[in-house]
Scaffold this active site. Sequence first.
Site, short mmCIF file in Angstrom:
data_model
loop_
_atom_site.label_atom_id
_atom_site.label_comp_id
_atom_site.label_asym_id
_atom_site.label_seq_id
_atom_site.Cartn_x
_atom_site.Cartn_y
_atom_site.Cartn_z
N GLU A 1 24.49 -19.33 109.21
CA GLU A 1 25.57 -18.81 110.35
C GLU A 1 25.37 -17.50 110.77
O GLU A 1 24.99 -16.36 110.69
CB GLU A 1 26.98 -18.29 109.49
CG GLU A 1 26.89 -19.49 108.09
CD GLU A 1 28.11 -19.44 107.00
OE1 GLU A 1 28.38 -17.77 107.04
OE2 GLU A 1 28.79 -19.86 106.87
N GLU B 1 28.56 -26.43 103.66
CA GLU B 1 29.51 -25.51 102.69
C GLU B 1 31.16 -25.37 103.11
O GLU B 1 31.32 -25.47 103.82
CB GLU B 1 29.15 -24.26 103.33
CG GLU B 1 28.00 -23.66 103.06
CD GLU B 1 28.24 -21.75 103.07
OE1 GLU B 1 28.94 -20.91 103.29
OE2 GLU B 1 26.55 -21.66 103.39
C1 GBH Z 1 29.77 -18.40 103.92
O1 GBH Z 1 30.00 -17.60 104.60
C2 GBH Z 1 28.15 -17.81 103.14
O2 GBH Z 1 27.46 -18.94 104.24
C3 GBH Z 1 28.75 -17.93 102.35
O3 GBH Z 1 27.31 -17.27 101.51
C4 GBH Z 1 29.14 -17.41 101.21
O4 GBH Z 1 29.55 -16.63 99.93
C5 GBH Z 1 30.54 -17.95 101.44
O5 GBH Z 1 30.78 -18.61 103.04
C6 GBH Z 1 31.89 -17.50 100.97
O6 GBH Z 1 32.01 -16.69 102.10
O7 GBH Z 1 36.85 -11.75 108.21
O8 GBH Z 1 38.41 -12.36 109.35
O9 GBH Z 1 36.39 -11.89 110.40
C7 GBH Z 1 31.59 -17.52 105.29
C8 GBH Z 1 31.68 -17.47 106.93
C9 GBH Z 1 32.70 -15.44 108.01
C10 GBH Z 1 34.03 -16.73 106.88
C11 GBH Z 1 33.12 -14.25 108.59
C12 GBH Z 1 35.06 -15.88 107.04
C13 GBH Z 1 35.17 -14.00 108.25
C14 GBH Z 1 36.25 -13.69 109.25
N1 GBH Z 1 32.69 -16.58 106.76
N2 GBH Z 1 33.86 -15.07 108.25
S1 GBH Z 1 37.52 -12.81 109.49
#
Ligand code: GBH
Length: 457
Positions: free
Chosen positions: A167, A363
């Site tokens: 990511e 994931e």
């Molecule tokens: C993953 O990222 C990670 O790879 C993992 O480590 C983590 O534990 C898991 O998900 C659960 O969170 O706040 O509206 O701007 C998740 C991807 C990227 C999803 C950022 C939420 C933010 C949206 N995340 N995104 S916002």
Amino acid sequence: MTSQQFPTGFQWGTATAAYQIEGAVDRDGRKPSVWDTFSATKGRTFQGQTGAIACEHYDRYKDDIKLMAELGVQTYRFSISWCRIVPDGRGTVNQAGLDFYRRLVDCLLDYGITPYATLFHWDSPQALETKYGSWRSREMAQDFAEYVKVVVSNLGDRITNWMTLNEITCFTHMGHGVGKTPQHAPGTKVGSKKEVWQTSHHALLAHGLACQAIRANSPKSCSIGLVDNFGVTVPLYESPEHIEAAKKAFPYHCGNGGIIYPALTGEYSSALLEQLKNDAPDIQEGDLKTIHQPLDFLGLNIYTGTYIRAADNWQGCEWIDFPKNYPALNMPWLQIVPECLYWGIRHVSETLNRPDLALFITENGCAAQDELTSQGEVFDLDRILYLRQHLQSVHRAAIEGYPILGYFIWSFMDNFEWSYGYDKRFGITYVDYKTQQRIPKSSYHWYAECIRQNRVV
Ligand code: GBH
């Protein structure tokens, strides 16, 4: 095979990441990562929590892997911590770090579980942040490739499935803020959006150089993928015009046009570049060629999606906001959009025009407000509801013939959820942090049965 079953050979797995579970941050030569520093800084994480102890997986990995074997998974995705292997980021290699991952992988192999190793899941050495600003510098890409070379030449006899970076936008765009303090490490403020885009460009370079380092140093034939959390544009409903609109919207999303487009096509999407104008990163000659490496698969981290409908504007599409009280799970961004997995898979195949590229869901999962009953059980029916619907969406893609080879649930167990600390639980195994006891939740037992029957139950 009945129509409800997944294709023979579909790989069922589960996933974790080093800093979220290992703990033991000062053991056997490991030095701090940016997440140690960030989480120890006042006000950055929920109640000041850190990954210093986490799930003590560093010492408990044998029991954890035994529990994975009982679950029946065929694959396990975990990450290797740069600061255990090359604690200063560059230079001296720490043999004890390599030994830990060798023991871990041997244990997996003893149980017949195939390891999928992520080479970077956000915990970069603090030394490199101090030295040159980590991803703000091009040097980071070179140092990452050197670390990857060390890992692959030492562990490539037993690990043959590699994932470079997890990511990219999360540790670059979410780790560097213009004006305000960002939510993720290193948590550094920068002067402009262009500087933020430069960090993800450097991470893309790191991905490209890492692919080359893996191919050059792996003692066996191996498969290599990038893992990304791109934005899934989902048609409001499946009419031809909304489907078309969802395809048009796809390359606009920054994580799509700015990460997977360059990695898979060798170009940032023109849709994104038009939007970025002067905020686009500086690209040196040869960069795009380095970034655009042949990949054996793409790993998709998908939790939710955005609904799109056709519109009479210049883009031909419109993003729709979720209404108030739309069903969501226990994260501010976890609106339930089960079709997101189907459309994520389909967009990569069709919209990006890569029907040949093997895909994994690396994931998918959700946080829920799990409660331990007095009988010591966790009935996480909401998680089962979420997972069941999402797996059905993967199944649909599989039977329609998209090359989806496997699925990894996030996460095997509750863990350190970054800035949310231990407040958010994503596991199918409950962790009682007071005792470090592992308690399989209802979803664990449900998933075991799906694996046993090779279908959604
Ligand atoms: C993953 O990222 C990670 O790879 C993992 O480590 C983590 O534990 C898991 O998900 C659960 O969170 O706040 O509206 O701007 C998740 C991807 C990227 C999803 C950022 C939420 C933010 C949206 N995340 N995104 S916002």
